[in-house]
Design an enzyme around this catalytic site. Structure first.
Site, PDB file in Angstrom:
ATOM      1  N   ASP A  45      -1.151  -6.299  -0.792  1.00 25.03           N
ATOM      2  CA  ASP A  45      -1.247  -5.618   0.510  1.00 25.03           C
ATOM      3  C   ASP A  45      -2.660  -5.065   0.679  1.00 25.03           C
ATOM      4  OD1 ASP A  45      -0.098  -4.825   2.879  1.00 25.03           O
ATOM      5  OD2 ASP A  45       0.987  -3.119   2.025  1.00 25.03           O
ATOM      6  N   ASP A  58       0.842  -1.196   0.000  1.00 25.45           N
ATOM      7  CA  ASP A  58       0.000   0.000   0.000  1.00 25.45           C
ATOM      8  C   ASP A  58       0.881   1.251   0.000  1.00 25.45           C
ATOM      9  OD1 ASP A  58       0.968  -0.114   2.576  1.00 25.45           O
ATOM     10  OD2 ASP A  58      -0.990   0.110   3.551  1.00 25.45           O
ATOM     11  N   SER A  59       2.196   1.040   0.130  1.00 27.26           N
ATOM     12  CA  SER A  59       3.153   2.141  -0.020  1.00 27.26           C
ATOM     13  C   SER A  59       3.147   2.673  -1.448  1.00 27.26           C
ATOM     14  CB  SER A  59       4.557   1.685   0.380  1.00 27.26           C
ATOM     15  OG  SER A  59       4.899   0.493  -0.300  1.00 27.26           O
ATOM     16  N   GLU A 102       8.278  -4.204  11.551  1.00 26.83           N
ATOM     17  CA  GLU A 102       8.791  -2.896  11.108  1.00 26.83           C
ATOM     18  C   GLU A 102       9.194  -2.047  12.310  1.00 26.83           C
ATOM     19  OE1 GLU A 102       6.435  -0.951   8.127  1.00 26.83           O
ATOM     20  OE2 GLU A 102       7.595   0.912   8.257  1.00 26.83           O
ATOM     21  N   LYS A 145      -1.222  -9.450   2.581  1.00 25.38           N
ATOM     22  CA  LYS A 145      -0.616  -8.956   3.830  1.00 25.38           C
ATOM     23  C   LYS A 145      -1.595  -8.008   4.498  1.00 25.38           C
ATOM     24  CE  LYS A 145       2.839  -5.766   4.039  1.00 25.38           C
ATOM     25  NZ  LYS A 145       2.245  -4.730   4.911  1.00 25.38           N
ATOM     26  N   GLU A 151      -1.995  -5.521   8.316  1.00 25.61           N
ATOM     27  CA  GLU A 151      -1.280  -4.943   9.451  1.00 25.61           C
ATOM     28  C   GLU A 151      -2.039  -5.204  10.747  1.00 25.61           C
ATOM     29  OE1 GLU A 151      -0.316  -0.812   8.830  1.00 25.61           O
ATOM     30  OE2 GLU A 151       0.603  -1.217   6.876  1.00 25.61           O
TER      31      GLU A 151
END
Ligand code: KIV
Length: 286
Positions: free
Chosen positions: A106, A67-68, A204, A136, A138
Site C-alpha cells: 500500500d 497503510d492501516s 470503501e 495499491k 488511493e
C-alpha cells in the site's frame, strides 16, 4: 501440471468453488478470471509473517500490507503518518511468508500524489525492496496518470475509491461516499482507474447499490469494504475481523474471532504462574 495450477501443499482453504483447477500462486489475472466465473475472493490486511502464513493457509487470495499498519501496528491515530521506510519491512515480512496469496503493498500518503514519476519510483521500492506483487493507491480520476505510469512501467496497480482514508481531512471525516448524486463520482472514478490500467479496485464505504452497479459495469474485479455484498471480493482489517481491536467499530466490520480475550487470558495465566512460581516448571528447566 503447470506451476500455476499445481495443488498447493498445505491448508484446506482456497479450493475454487467452480471446479476450476486450484491455483498455486494467485496472480492478478486469476482475480479477473474468478470475476468472469462469478466466484468471489477474499482479501485481508496482514503486516507480519505469522498472520501472513495463517491467512495464506486459510485460502485468502489477497493480503494487503495496508497503510492501516499506521493505526493498527504503529500506534498512530490515523493512516497518515506512516512512511515508506516503515511500511517496506512489514511488506517484506508478508511477501516472504506467503506461498500462494497475492501481496499488495500500500503506497503511503505523500509517496505518490505529487507526480506519476514520484509514484512510480515509490512503487518500484515496494516491488524491489519488499517483494510486493503489486501496489495499491488511493484515488480515482485524479490518479489515472499515476496508474498509467506504474502499469506502463510493469507494476500492477490496485486502485481504491469511495472513502479514501488518506483524504479524510479533505472528505470531512469518515463518511459514506456516493450517496444520491455523488454516485456519479464513484462511477467516474471506477471507469477512470480501469481505463488507466488498474487490475482491481477497492471501494470503501459506498452504498451497496452503487457498488453493485460499478461491479456489474467494470471488467476488473471490485473489492468492497463497507460496500455491500455484490462486489467481487471483500476486504477487512484483520485486527477488526478477529477481535484484536475492540471498542467502537464501523458498521461494516464483522468479528470472526475474539483474539483479545484469548491473549488476555493467556497473559493473565502466564503472569499468575510467574508470580506464584509455577512457571517455569521442571520440564522447562535445563
Ligand atoms: O490500509 C488498509 O487497510 C486499506 C483497507 C481498508 C482497504 O486500505
Amino acid at each position: 501440471m503447470s506451476e500455476e495450477t499445481a495443488p498447493y501443499g498445505s491448508g484446506s482453504g482456497g479450493a475454487p468453488a467452480s471446479g476450476a483447477p486450484p491455483i498455486k500462486r494467485i496472480r492478478t489475472q486469476h482475480l479477473r478470471e474468478m470475476k468472469q466465473r462469478g466466484e468471489r475472493f477474499s482479501m485481508l490486511t496482514s503486516y507480519d509473517q505469522y498472520t501472513a502464513e495463517i491467512f495464506d493457509e486459510a485460502g485468502v487470495e489477497v493480503l494487503l500490507v495496508g497503510d492501516s499498519a499506521s493505526n493498527n501496528v504503529l500506534g498512530n491515530a490515523t493512516s497518515l503518518p506512516i512512511t515508506v521506510d516503515e511500511l517496506l519491512p512489514l511488506t517484506r515480512a508478508v511477501s516472504g511468508a506467503v506461498s500462494r496469496a497475492l501481496v499488495v503493498g500500500d503506497l503511503p500518503f505523500g509517496s505518490y500524489q505529487a507526480s506519476p514519476e514520484q509514484g512510480y519510483l515509490t512503487a518500484v521500492r515496494f516491488m524491489k525492496e519488499a517483494g510486493a506483487h503489486c501496489v495499491k493507491l488511493e484515488g480515482g480520476v485524479e490518479m489515472a496518470p499515476q496508474i498509467e505510469r506504474m502499469t506502463r512501467g510493469g507494476i500492477p496497480v490496485m486502485a481504491h475509491i469511495g472513502f479514501t482514508p488518506q483524504s479524510e481531512h479533505t472528505l470531512g471525516g469518515y463518511r459514506v461516499q456516493g450517496r444520491g448524486d455523488a454516485a456519479d463520482r464513484v462511477l467516474r472514478d471506477a471507469r477512470a482507474v480501469q481505463e488507466a490500467g488498474a487490475f482491481a479496485v477497492v471501494m470503501e464505504m459506498v452504498p451497496g447499490d452503487v457498488a453493485a452497479q460499478v461491479t456489474a459495469e467494470l471488467e476488473i474485479p471490485t473489492i468492497g469494504i463497507g460496500a455491500g455484498n455484490r462486489c467481487d471480493g471483500q476486504v477487512l482489517v484483520w485486527q477488526d475481523a478477529f477481535g484484536l481491536r475492540t471498542g467502537r467499530m464501523p458498521r461494516f466490520v464483522k468479528q470472526y474471532a475474539d483474539l483479545r480475550s484469548v491473549l488476555l487470558d493467556g497473559a493473565r495465566a502466564y503472569d499468575a504462574e510467574v508470580k506464584s512460581g509455577a512457571f517455569p516448571a521442571e520440564e522447562h528447566t535445563f
